[in-house]
Design a protein around this motif. Sequence first.
Motif, short mmCIF file in Angstrom:
data_model
loop_
_atom_site.label_atom_id
_atom_site.label_comp_id
_atom_site.label_asym_id
_atom_site.label_seq_id
_atom_site.Cartn_x
_atom_site.Cartn_y
_atom_site.Cartn_z
N GLU A 177 23.80 22.48 -18.25
CA GLU A 177 24.89 23.42 -17.95
C GLU A 177 26.25 22.79 -18.25
OE1 GLU A 177 24.44 24.70 -13.91
OE2 GLU A 177 22.59 25.80 -14.34
N ALA A 178 26.43 21.53 -17.86
CA ALA A 178 27.70 20.85 -18.10
C ALA A 178 27.96 20.72 -19.60
CB ALA A 178 27.71 19.48 -17.43
N TYR A 179 26.96 20.31 -20.36
CA TYR A 179 27.14 20.14 -21.80
C TYR A 179 27.42 21.48 -22.47
CZ TYR A 179 26.23 19.17 -26.67
OH TYR A 179 26.35 19.07 -28.04
N THR A 180 26.70 22.51 -22.07
CA THR A 180 26.90 23.85 -22.64
C THR A 180 28.32 24.34 -22.36
OG1 THR A 180 24.56 24.32 -22.31
CG2 THR A 180 26.01 26.20 -22.71
N ALA A 181 28.83 24.06 -21.16
CA ALA A 181 30.18 24.49 -20.82
C ALA A 181 31.23 23.73 -21.62
CB ALA A 181 30.42 24.31 -19.33
#
Length: 176
Positions: free
Chosen positions: A164-168
């Motif tokens: 989720e962090a990388y996608t954001a």
Amino acid sequence: MCAHPGCESAGEFRAPGSRRPGFDGPGEWRWMCLDHVREFNTRYNFFDGMTPDEIASAQGPYAGWERETRAFARAGGGAPPRWADFVDPLDAIGARFRPRTAQQRKDGRELSEGDRKALRVLGLEVDADRRALRQRYLDLVRRYHPDKNGGDRSHEKALQAVIEAYTALKGRPAFA
């Protein structure tokens, strides 16, 4: 009561009265009911009684700016006001001149609080670039993914947070 002759309604709305010669302000106010203040507004002319030169100066883009306000008027031509004389509760003036802290990026690109949180999840500093972001993401996926760590499924929540962090972050302008 309404200032219109013969009206018994309550005077709830303010309308300008007559201007006294030499008075630089709104003049005196009259209080009128809604119907009569609407009627007054349809025929009110701010420039009534002014000369053409006065009208031209009142309509100019700098009307009212040609004189100093009392706050900045210098008695006897003294020094300008000091910065310490101003109250800046939102730190709108002072923040611009404060030395840059470690929380800002060297390239000047802004990060939202969500971006900062995602960087903390990935264990990166605020100055990380796209290459460092991608490398850290790959390292953490190798560490937490069950196919890469011998089938250990105890890190699924951490893996999900990393994804989720990388996608954001990968689509943010700061990492373009």
